[in-house]
Design a protein around this motif. Structure first.
Motif, PDB file in Angstrom:
ATOM      1  N   VAL A   1       0.835  -1.202   0.000  1.00 47.37           N
ATOM      2  CA  VAL A   1       0.000   0.000   0.000  1.00 47.37           C
ATOM      3  C   VAL A   1       0.873   1.256   0.000  1.00 47.37           C
ATOM      4  O   VAL A   1       1.767   1.398   0.830  1.00 47.37           O
ATOM      5  CB  VAL A   1      -0.958   0.007   1.210  1.00 47.37           C
ATOM      6  CG1 VAL A   1      -1.719   1.334   1.294  1.00 47.37           C
ATOM      7  CG2 VAL A   1      -1.934  -1.153   1.119  1.00 47.37           C
ATOM      8  N   GLY A   2       0.596   2.121  -0.966  1.00 49.51           N
ATOM      9  CA  GLY A   2       1.306   3.389  -1.060  1.00 49.51           C
ATOM     10  C   GLY A   2       2.607   3.329  -1.839  1.00 49.51           C
ATOM     11  O   GLY A   2       3.208   4.369  -2.104  1.00 49.51           O
ATOM     12  N   SER A   3       3.035   2.114  -2.222  1.00 49.68           N
ATOM     13  CA  SER A   3       4.273   1.995  -3.003  1.00 49.68           C
ATOM     14  C   SER A   3       4.045   2.554  -4.407  1.00 49.68           C
ATOM     15  O   SER A   3       2.908   2.749  -4.851  1.00 49.68           O
ATOM     16  CB  SER A   3       4.701   0.532  -3.103  1.00 49.68           C
ATOM     17  OG  SER A   3       3.774  -0.208  -3.902  1.00 49.68           O
ATOM     18  N   GLU A   4       5.120   2.789  -5.112  1.00 50.72           N
ATOM     19  CA  GLU A   4       5.027   3.307  -6.475  1.00 50.72           C
ATOM     20  C   GLU A   4       4.199   2.372  -7.361  1.00 50.72           C
ATOM     21  O   GLU A   4       3.345   2.814  -8.127  1.00 50.72           O
ATOM     22  CB  GLU A   4       6.437   3.480  -7.049  1.00 50.72           C
ATOM     23  CG  GLU A   4       6.482   4.237  -8.358  1.00 50.72           C
ATOM     24  CD  GLU A   4       7.905   4.500  -8.806  1.00 50.72           C
ATOM     25  OE1 GLU A   4       8.190   4.209  -9.986  1.00 50.72           O
ATOM     26  OE2 GLU A   4       8.716   4.991  -7.988  1.00 50.72           O
ATOM     27  N   GLY A   5       4.427   1.084  -7.227  1.00 51.03           N
ATOM     28  CA  GLY A   5       3.665   0.097  -7.998  1.00 51.03           C
ATOM     29  C   GLY A   5       2.190   0.102  -7.646  1.00 51.03           C
ATOM     30  O   GLY A   5       1.332  -0.034  -8.518  1.00 51.03           O
ATOM     31  N   HIS A   6       1.893   0.237  -6.371  1.00 51.55           N
ATOM     32  CA  HIS A   6       0.504   0.276  -5.911  1.00 51.55           C
ATOM     33  C   HIS A   6      -0.208   1.499  -6.460  1.00 51.55           C
ATOM     34  O   HIS A   6      -1.332   1.406  -6.974  1.00 51.55           O
ATOM     35  CB  HIS A   6       0.474   0.271  -4.376  1.00 51.55           C
ATOM     36  CG  HIS A   6      -0.888   0.182  -3.798  1.00 51.55           C
ATOM     37  ND1 HIS A   6      -1.431   1.185  -3.036  1.00 51.55           N
ATOM     38  CD2 HIS A   6      -1.825  -0.796  -3.857  1.00 51.55           C
ATOM     39  CE1 HIS A   6      -2.640   0.830  -2.655  1.00 51.55           C
ATOM     40  NE2 HIS A   6      -2.906  -0.372  -3.135  1.00 51.55           N
ATOM     41  N   LEU A   7       0.440   2.653  -6.383  1.00 51.48           N
ATOM     42  CA  LEU A   7      -0.170   3.880  -6.890  1.00 51.48           C
ATOM     43  C   LEU A   7      -0.361   3.812  -8.401  1.00 51.48           C
ATOM     44  O   LEU A   7      -1.396   4.259  -8.922  1.00 51.48           O
ATOM     45  CB  LEU A   7       0.666   5.100  -6.498  1.00 51.48           C
ATOM     46  CG  LEU A   7       0.802   5.341  -4.994  1.00 51.48           C
ATOM     47  CD1 LEU A   7       1.729   6.524  -4.725  1.00 51.48           C
ATOM     48  CD2 LEU A   7      -0.554   5.540  -4.325  1.00 51.48           C
ATOM     49  N   ALA A   8       0.603   3.237  -9.106  1.00 52.05           N
ATOM     50  CA  ALA A   8       0.468   3.077 -10.558  1.00 52.05           C
ATOM     51  C   ALA A   8      -0.700   2.145 -10.893  1.00 52.05           C
ATOM     52  O   ALA A   8      -1.470   2.406 -11.821  1.00 52.05           O
ATOM     53  CB  ALA A   8       1.769   2.549 -11.158  1.00 52.05           C
ATOM     54  N   CYS A   9      -0.831   1.073 -10.119  1.00 53.59           N
ATOM     55  CA  CYS A   9      -1.937   0.132 -10.327  1.00 53.59           C
ATOM     56  C   CYS A   9      -3.275   0.808 -10.070  1.00 53.59           C
ATOM     57  O   CYS A   9      -4.207   0.681 -10.869  1.00 53.59           O
ATOM     58  CB  CYS A   9      -1.761  -1.087  -9.418  1.00 53.59           C
ATOM     59  SG  CYS A   9      -3.052  -2.330  -9.638  1.00 53.59           S
ATOM     60  N   LEU A  10      -3.383   1.537  -8.970  1.00 51.05           N
ATOM     61  CA  LEU A  10      -4.628   2.249  -8.666  1.00 51.05           C
ATOM     62  C   LEU A  10      -4.951   3.277  -9.746  1.00 51.05           C
ATOM     63  O   LEU A  10      -6.118   3.424 -10.138  1.00 51.05           O
ATOM     64  CB  LEU A  10      -4.545   2.929  -7.300  1.00 51.05           C
ATOM     65  CG  LEU A  10      -4.581   2.011  -6.087  1.00 51.05           C
ATOM     66  CD1 LEU A  10      -4.337   2.813  -4.808  1.00 51.05           C
ATOM     67  CD2 LEU A  10      -5.903   1.251  -6.003  1.00 51.05           C
TER      68      LEU A  10
END
Length: 137
Positions: free
Chosen positions: A34-43
């Motif tokens: 949660v909140g990682s660069e990958g997570h934000l890109a996915c969201l």
């Protein structure tokens, strides 16, 4: 997956619950921290996917609304972006200790999905909203 989310929404209160729908909605991003660069890109990608789904459903609804329904929907759609911004800012603020940006994006995904669901429900004859006045076929 979007169809699974919409199906889940249809069953809320009967065979499904909101949290089940959230789990399905956010499954594509669940393997990210949660909140990682990958997570934000996915969201962000999920938000765009739902935004396009909402636009397609809205176009279909607009093509079928009566003039009164169109006037009602126009008023709602003018207010919707500010409503979402205010709501998602508040959600982001409330979850700032975890990840404000992830909470804000997740809120936006949910709101696009809910609006897509409403438009789909209108077309299927399940909506009770005032705008959903379809032309006779």
């Amino acid at each position: 997956p979007q169809e699974d989310v919409l199906t889940c929404f249809e069953g809320i209160g009967a065979e499904t619950e909101w949290n089940q729908c959230l789990n399905i909605m956010f499954a594509p991003c669940a393997d990210q921290d949660v909140g990682s660069e990958g997570h934000l890109a996915c969201l962000s990608a999920e938000r765009e996917s739902w935004r396009f789904a909402k636009l397609a459903a809205k176009k279909d609804v607009i093509d079928r609304l009566t003039e009164d329904g169109m006037a009602e929907l126009s008023g709602l759609m003018l207010a919707w972006p500010e409503f979402v911004q205010d709501k998602c800012n508040a959600v982001g603020d409330a979850r700032a200790s975890i990840s404000r940006e992830a909470a804000d994006l997740g809120c936006q995904v949910s709101e696009y999905a809910l609006l897509t669901n409403e438009m789909t429900a209108c077309l299927a004859g399940r909506s009770t909203e005032e705008y959903c006045q379809l032309k006779a076929e």
